[in-house]
Design a protein around this motif. Structure first.
Motif, short mmCIF file in Angstrom:
data_model
loop_
_atom_site.label_atom_id
_atom_site.label_comp_id
_atom_site.label_asym_id
_atom_site.label_seq_id
_atom_site.Cartn_x
_atom_site.Cartn_y
_atom_site.Cartn_z
N GLU A 6 0.83 -1.21 0.00
CA GLU A 6 0.00 0.00 0.00
C GLU A 6 0.87 1.26 0.00
O GLU A 6 0.53 2.24 -0.65
CB GLU A 6 -0.91 -0.02 1.23
N ALA A 7 2.00 1.22 0.68
CA ALA A 7 2.90 2.37 0.71
C ALA A 7 3.48 2.63 -0.67
O ALA A 7 3.63 3.78 -1.10
CB ALA A 7 4.00 2.15 1.73
N ASP A 10 0.79 4.23 -2.78
CA ASP A 10 0.63 5.64 -2.41
C ASP A 10 1.75 6.49 -2.97
O ASP A 10 1.52 7.60 -3.46
CB ASP A 10 0.57 5.79 -0.88
N ALA A 11 2.97 6.00 -2.92
CA ALA A 11 4.11 6.73 -3.45
C ALA A 11 3.99 6.88 -4.97
O ALA A 11 4.29 7.95 -5.53
CB ALA A 11 5.41 6.03 -3.08
N LEU A 13 1.16 6.89 -6.75
CA LEU A 13 0.10 7.86 -7.01
C LEU A 13 0.55 9.29 -6.72
O LEU A 13 0.25 10.21 -7.47
CB LEU A 13 -1.14 7.54 -6.16
N ALA A 14 1.30 9.48 -5.63
CA ALA A 14 1.80 10.82 -5.30
C ALA A 14 2.73 11.33 -6.38
O ALA A 14 2.69 12.51 -6.75
CB ALA A 14 2.50 10.79 -3.95
#
Length: 107
Positions: A6-7, A10-11, A13-14
């Motif tokens: 998940e991290a 998220d990275a 997508l960011a």
């Protein structure tokens, strides 16, 4: 095949959604600021116009009411018969045109 954590998602997508690294468009910001200032000035001028127009319309109405009241006075009634009202509209037009020219001189 391993699934991304998940991290990591998220990275990713960011990184994809981050704005590009470049300087801001100063000209665009200045045009928007000038547009906002112009709209505010237009709004103020429009408000002044409508207040002035309402006052002048009220004054013209008061003049018409005064003419009507004077013509219905018993002392002046013989002088202001129905034929005399034919002069009221041209005189009112002259008054309104004069008020309009005064407005244009002030602008």
């Amino acid at each position: 095949m391993t699934q991304p954590s998940e991290a990591d998602a998220d990275a990713l997508l960011a990184a994809m959604l981050a704005p590009p690294d470049r300087p801001g468009d100063r000209g665009f910001v200045q045009r928007i600021d000038r547009s906002i200032d112009a709209q505010a000035a237009y709004k103020r001028a429009r408000g002044r116009f409508w207040r002035s127009f309402a006052f002048e319309a009220l004054a013209a109405g008061a003049l018409l009411a005064a003419l009507w009241l004077l013509s219905s006075a018993p002392l002046l009634a013989p002088l202001a018969g129905p034929g005399e009202w034919k002069l009221a509209s041209p005189l009112l037009l002259v008054l309104l045109l004069w008020l309009g020219t005064q407005r244009w001189r002030q602008a």
